[in-house]
Enzyme design. Structure first.
Site, short mmCIF file in Angstrom:
data_model
loop_
_atom_site.label_atom_id
_atom_site.label_comp_id
_atom_site.label_asym_id
_atom_site.label_seq_id
_atom_site.Cartn_x
_atom_site.Cartn_y
_atom_site.Cartn_z
N LYS A 20 0.60 -1.13 0.13
CA LYS A 20 0.13 0.03 -0.05
C LYS A 20 0.67 1.18 0.05
O LYS A 20 0.40 2.28 0.48
CB LYS A 20 -0.92 0.00 1.30
CG LYS A 20 -1.87 -1.07 1.24
CD LYS A 20 -2.93 -0.95 2.37
CE LYS A 20 -3.92 -2.08 2.60
NZ LYS A 20 -4.54 -1.96 3.86
N LYS A 78 -13.96 -1.79 3.94
CA LYS A 78 -12.84 -2.28 3.34
C LYS A 78 -11.62 -0.84 3.76
O LYS A 78 -11.93 -0.03 4.35
CB LYS A 78 -12.87 -1.72 1.55
CG LYS A 78 -13.88 -2.96 1.13
CD LYS A 78 -13.22 -4.15 0.98
CE LYS A 78 -14.30 -5.43 0.43
NZ LYS A 78 -15.49 -5.47 1.10
N ASP A 79 -10.45 -1.65 3.56
CA ASP A 79 -9.31 -0.53 3.83
C ASP A 79 -9.50 0.70 3.18
O ASP A 79 -9.95 0.80 2.01
CB ASP A 79 -8.05 -1.15 3.57
CG ASP A 79 -7.55 -2.31 4.44
OD1 ASP A 79 -8.50 -2.99 5.16
OD2 ASP A 79 -6.62 -3.20 4.19
N LYS A 80 -9.07 1.80 3.91
CA LYS A 80 -8.93 3.06 3.09
C LYS A 80 -7.90 3.37 1.84
O LYS A 80 -8.36 3.52 0.86
CB LYS A 80 -8.63 4.17 4.33
CG LYS A 80 -8.51 5.50 3.43
CD LYS A 80 -8.40 6.88 4.61
CE LYS A 80 -8.18 8.10 4.01
NZ LYS A 80 -7.16 8.37 2.98
#
Length: 411
Positions: A20, A78-80
């Site tokens: 990420k 969900k993840d940012k």
């Protein structure tokens, strides 16, 4: 193998795996079977979302459509810091074509009579670019993991917060009835927070100054400060948050308890061994458990159960402690009880009569899972996981994970 090692990791040959660094490096696409109906009651949109927290994008959608956020549901958070392909259900007669803002694009829209709820997924498909390890190393670790029966189904680190990994600590205070302490810790945690405006508000309770200093992006914190400005108490302040957000604190604490139990379970019995007194569930190819068909393990069937576990037909499930789910009746249940004693909690404390929306009945979660259709090429992992199974937990079995999703949104 990458030479990116911390000093104490070189002997263990565990690389530091970074993900990420850019939101587009982490793609997750929901796999769902939502029936279409031309005259359906609900509008379903399938959208590409980049670098948005799920709860914040729901607020933006609601604002743009001029409807209550309660009229918007979704199947999973969900993840940012990621690229998400995600479904949303809108229970209102609106024109979704007006939805146009940075980081959000509608891919598909249709009508349905199916109301989308949390968990209404078959699986999540991931495509993740990584740094810090070679493809060959990842492939070798994957093969070893599969030989060992999969990976531990821990709740991922994002369950406990991003930069401020204290969501479960706030939850512990809620469960034990220390509501004002919980709010204070949410607003300012000296372990993580360096911003003067957080510390100053907790020290002075000057809400006018706090509302000037707290950035407008911290809208949930500002909502709580606004509550204090009206009521001059922190008690009940979580009512200022959307209910699905306030219960996240309690869920995070339950997840923390589960992770502690699973860690000790693996230490004592290994990853996939069933013992008398356990509860197991049938699982599908994505390791989604069929909780309508629990299998109670006893002295007579334990060998058969373990054979079915080896064939990926069953998985043992540990308790997620709640008002209706307590420790197991197995020998390991005594260890589960000891963890609760150390935490000074019992299952009855998850039934909150004062704030019912902060109650949680509990659940069960399988102890291990496997990725489906796993491949790795050119520093990109591609795989599918069942609902509620964390990609970051899988990657952590390959090396020491560094997740650049460090934006603080209070959770």
């Amino acid at each position: 193998m990458s030479s990116t090692m911390s000093a104490d990791q070189s002997n263990r040959a565990r690389p530091v795996i970074r993900i990420k660094e850019n939101p587009e490096d982490f793609t997750v696409e929901e796999v769902a079977d939502i029936p279409k109906s031309d005259n359906g009651k609900y509008t379903i949109i399938k959208a590409e979302i980049i670098d948005w927290d799920t709860n914040r994008i729901v607020e933006e959608i609601a604002s743009a459509l001029r409807i209550s956020r309660k009229r918007i549901s979704y199947a999973g958070t969900k993840d940012k810091r990621a690229r998400k392909i995600q479904y949303f259900c809108i229970n209102a007669p609106v024109d979704v074509s007006v939805l146009a803002f940075k980081g959000f694009r509608i891919i598909d829209r249709f009508r349905s009579d199916h109301y989308l709820r949390l968990g209404d997924l078959t699986a999540n498909h991931f495509r993740i670019r990584f740094q810090g390890a070679s493809d060959d190393y990842i492939e070798q670790r994957y093969e070893k993991m599969m030989e060992c029966g999969g990976f531990p189904n821990y709740f991922g680190q994002q369950r406990f917060g991003s930069r401020r990994r204290n969501t479960h600590d706030v939850g512990r205070l809620i469960v034990t009835g220390r509501y004002e302490d919980a709010v204070r810790l949410y607003l300012y945690d000296e372990r993580y927070d360096i911003e003067d405006y957080r510390r100053e508000f907790i020290e002075t309770l000057d809400y006018n100054r706090a509302l000037e200093k707290f950035p407008r992006t911290l809208r949930f914190e500002r909502s709580i400060i606004g509550y204090y400005a009206q009521h001059h108490t922190f008690k009940g302040a979580f009512d200022a948050l959307p209910k699905n957000l306030s219960i996240m604190f309690v869920h995070a604490y339950q997840s923390y308890l589960f992770n502690r139990m699973l860690s000790l379970r693996i230490e004592k019995y290994g990853l996939n061994r069933a013992i008398p007194g356990d509860t197991a569930f049938p699982v599908d190819r994505y390791f989604n458990p069929d909780k309508s068909r629990p299998v109670e393990v006893n002295e007579v069937n334990v060998d058969t159960i373990n054979q079915l576990i080896e064939r990926d037909r069953l998985r043992v499930a540990l308790p997620i402690i709640g008002s209706e789910v307590g420790p197991d009746q197995s020998d390991f249940g005594e260890i589960e009880k000891k963890i609760l004693e150390e935490e000074h909690v019992d299952r009855s404390m998850f039934r909150n009569s004062e704030y019912p929306h902060l109650s949680s009945t509990g659940d069960r979660r399988i102890v291990s899972a496997k990725p489906v259709d796993f491949s790795v090429s050119n520093s990109v992992m591609d795989f599918t996981l069942g609902r509620g199974i964390y990609a970051t937990t899988l990657i952590s079995t390959f090396g020491d994970l560094v997740d650049f999703d460090a934006e603080s949104d209070g959770f």
